[in-house]
Design a protein around this motif. Structure first.
Motif, PDB file in Angstrom:
ATOM      1  N   GLU A  48       0.815  -1.206   0.000  1.00  0.00           N
ATOM      2  CA  GLU A  48       0.000   0.000   0.000  1.00  0.00           C
ATOM      3  C   GLU A  48       0.854   1.264   0.000  1.00  0.00           C
ATOM      4  O   GLU A  48       0.564   2.239  -0.701  1.00  0.00           O
ATOM      5  CB  GLU A  48      -0.936  -0.003   1.221  1.00  0.00           C
ATOM      6  N   ALA A  49       1.921   1.269   0.795  1.00  0.00           N
ATOM      7  CA  ALA A  49       2.747   2.467   0.911  1.00  0.00           C
ATOM      8  C   ALA A  49       3.616   2.719  -0.315  1.00  0.00           C
ATOM      9  O   ALA A  49       4.203   3.802  -0.441  1.00  0.00           O
ATOM     10  CB  ALA A  49       3.632   2.370   2.153  1.00  0.00           C
ATOM     11  N   TRP A  50       3.708   1.744  -1.213  1.00  0.00           N
ATOM     12  CA  TRP A  50       4.597   1.874  -2.367  1.00  0.00           C
ATOM     13  C   TRP A  50       3.887   1.665  -3.693  1.00  0.00           C
ATOM     14  O   TRP A  50       4.537   1.648  -4.746  1.00  0.00           O
ATOM     15  CB  TRP A  50       5.755   0.881  -2.240  1.00  0.00           C
ATOM     16  N   ARG A  51       2.571   1.541  -3.683  1.00  0.00           N
ATOM     17  CA  ARG A  51       1.874   1.137  -4.907  1.00  0.00           C
ATOM     18  C   ARG A  51       1.914   2.208  -6.001  1.00  0.00           C
ATOM     19  O   ARG A  51       1.730   1.891  -7.182  1.00  0.00           O
ATOM     20  CB  ARG A  51       0.424   0.767  -4.596  1.00  0.00           C
ATOM     21  N   PHE A  52       2.146   3.453  -5.647  1.00  0.00           N
ATOM     22  CA  PHE A  52       2.235   4.497  -6.665  1.00  0.00           C
ATOM     23  C   PHE A  52       3.660   4.724  -7.156  1.00  0.00           C
ATOM     24  O   PHE A  52       3.876   5.433  -8.131  1.00  0.00           O
ATOM     25  CB  PHE A  52       1.701   5.822  -6.108  1.00  0.00           C
ATOM     26  N   THR A  53       4.647   4.159  -6.461  1.00  0.00           N
ATOM     27  CA  THR A  53       6.053   4.433  -6.758  1.00  0.00           C
ATOM     28  C   THR A  53       6.566   3.498  -7.845  1.00  0.00           C
ATOM     29  O   THR A  53       6.399   2.278  -7.745  1.00  0.00           O
ATOM     30  CB  THR A  53       6.912   4.245  -5.489  1.00  0.00           C
ATOM     31  N   PRO A  54       7.215   4.020  -8.901  1.00  0.00           N
ATOM     32  CA  PRO A  54       7.808   3.154  -9.933  1.00  0.00           C
ATOM     33  C   PRO A  54       9.065   2.474  -9.403  1.00  0.00           C
ATOM     34  O   PRO A  54      10.163   3.036  -9.445  1.00  0.00           O
ATOM     35  CB  PRO A  54       8.108   4.122 -11.086  1.00  0.00           C
ATOM     36  N   MET A  55       8.913   1.268  -8.887  1.00  0.00           N
ATOM     37  CA  MET A  55       9.995   0.610  -8.160  1.00  0.00           C
ATOM     38  C   MET A  55      11.248   0.396  -9.008  1.00  0.00           C
ATOM     39  O   MET A  55      12.365   0.465  -8.505  1.00  0.00           O
ATOM     40  CB  MET A  55       9.500  -0.729  -7.607  1.00  0.00           C
ATOM     41  N   ALA A  56      11.070   0.160 -10.301  1.00  0.00           N
ATOM     42  CA  ALA A  56      12.217  -0.111 -11.160  1.00  0.00           C
ATOM     43  C   ALA A  56      13.137   1.102 -11.287  1.00  0.00           C
ATOM     44  O   ALA A  56      14.303   0.949 -11.677  1.00  0.00           O
ATOM     45  CB  ALA A  56      11.735  -0.542 -12.545  1.00  0.00           C
ATOM     46  N   ARG A  57      12.651   2.280 -10.951  1.00  0.00           N
ATOM     47  CA  ARG A  57      13.451   3.496 -11.078  1.00  0.00           C
ATOM     48  C   ARG A  57      14.142   3.882  -9.773  1.00  0.00           C
ATOM     49  O   ARG A  57      14.828   4.904  -9.705  1.00  0.00           O
ATOM     50  CB  ARG A  57      12.564   4.650 -11.575  1.00  0.00           C
TER      51      ARG A  57
END
Length: 425
Positions: A48-57
């Motif tokens: 939930e806390a990271w669902r908007f963040t583009p993790m690959a970047r």
């Protein structure tokens, strides 16, 4: 639960890791905080806390990329009465400075920065000192090949009045923690200005502790960077605290600017006001604003309000805005939130163009007006012209891009438009 792990991430005023925050049932705000990096799972895109963040970047800053780089330089221009120290983590004084806000890291990147930063920049405004000019800290990144960790502690002692500006520019992979501590009756303004180069990635956590009858203004201003994610948590050490949280951000093509806030009303008779405004232009420009306010049972007589506004200037941009308010006592003065994402107001543009102003100039005037209120609220004359000039620079970048269509606000994902809710005695 180990001695260095607490629920919620905000301890009672203990300066250490051993105290537990008071629980509040099944609140969505529950989280685990710990100085132990391994106590925090590696963030995933479905969290939930990271669902908007583009993790690959993130360049693995959230996993295991070493944070031992030093490709940056720091300059400090301080008021002569302000005490500025660079403290080695092994120094005996570091134990008294680090964690003085009561903060315990609430996610893995924050815990990693805490563990790997080898120095702390400590800025102290002595008791009853009223500074005549801001203290400005400039961090310039010299490359984005090696990641680095940072730690800043700003302390405003009793009845002091001061302004501190933290400027970030250049290329960098940077993860840091910033602690802000205000003692009784202090008045402090802290501005974090992030005007990075296009390749920078910055993960930052700020924690603010508001003392008895203290007045704190905290502002985050984000223009540059490939990905900038700033989390701000705030709580109160005693009754009577007054906090104003401000944010200004402008995202261009491909940029991801994410702002997360958590205001913990854990003492009675305190106040908080949140105002964040953002503009977006260009394909895949993405901003995220998450505003969380918790009013605990003991926080009687408080007043809180949070507001987020986003202006979409071109097609292809996306703004996510999610306000959350949890109230555990009805004995309060007021609580509310509002959030909206939209394009230009057609009536404003028509009014200006009907008076002979070109469409491009009319657009610039509307955006200037959109941000001028916020720049005035930040209230630091030494950087006001720079902020206005940077907004103009961003608008110049967007010239020639197709304007947002009339349906842009409707089609923007996760559009929210919440009417204000209030709870009164």
């Amino acid at each position: 639960m180990t001695s260095d792990t607490v629920q919620h991430g905000l301890t009672e005023h203990s300066h250490g890791a051993g105290a537990e925050a008071k629980g509040h049932g099944g609140s969505a705000f529950n989280t685990v905080a710990s100085f132990d990096v391994d106590a925090h799972p590696v963030p995933r895109g479905r969290d939930e806390a990271w669902r908007f963040t583009p993790m690959a970047r993130l360049r693995d800053l959230h996993v295991d990329t070493p944070l031992d780089g030093n490709d940056y330089e720091v300059g400090v221009d301080a008021d002569p009465r302000v005490v500025v120290e660079t403290i080695e983590v092994t120094d005996a004084r570091s134990a008294a400075v680090r964690g003085s806000s009561g903060y315990v890291p609430v996610d893995r990147p924050s815990a990693r920065a805490w563990a790997e930063a080898d120095t702390t920049l400590a800025i102290t405004i002595p008791a009853e000192v009223q500074t005549e000019r801001p203290t400005i800290v400039r961090l310039r990144g010299l490359g984005a090949e090696k990641a680095a960790a940072g730690h800043v502690v700003i302390t405003a002692e009793r009845f002091s009045q001061s302004v501190v500006v933290l400027e970030h520019e250049g290329s960098a992979l940077f993860v840091d923690n910033i602690e802000v501590v205000t003692h009784d009756g202090a008045r402090l303004t802290v501005v974090s200005l992030q005007d990075w180069a296009d390749d920078a990635v910055h993960l930052s956590h700020h924690h603010v502790r508001v003392g008895r009858d203290a007045v704190v203004k905290h502002a985050v201003v984000s223009f540059g960077g490939d990905l900038v994610r700033t989390s701000v948590t705030l709580d109160y050490a005693a009754p009577g605290g007054d906090a104003e949280l401000l944010g200004l951000y402008f995202a261009d093509s491909g940029q991801h600017l994410e702002k997360r806030l958590f205001v913990d009303h854990n003492r009675p008779n305190c106040r908080s006001n949140v105002l964040y405004k953002g503009a977006l232009q260009g394909a895949k420009a993405h901003t995220v604003w998450i505003g969380n306010v918790l009013i605990r049972p003991e926080a009687e007589g408080i007043n809180t309000y949070e507001l987020n506004r986003n202006l979409i200037l071109t097609d292809g941009a996306r703004a996510d805005s999610v306000p959350n308010l949890e109230i555990e006592t009805g004995e309060i003065e007021g609580a509310g939130h509002a959030s909206a994402t939209g394009r230009f107001d057609d009536e404003q543009l028509f009014y200006l163009m009907a008076r002979g102003i070109s469409a491009d100039e009319a657009r610039r005037l509307v955006v200037r007006g959109f941000f001028t209120e916020l720049i005035n609220k930040i209230g630091v004359p030494e950087i006001a012209d720079r902020l206005s000039a940077t907004v103009e620079r961003e608008l110049a970048i967007g010239e020639g891009l197709p304007a947002a269509s009339s349906s842009a606000a409707v089609t923007a994902p996760s559009r929210t438009d919440h009417e204000t809710t209030e709870a009164k005695n």
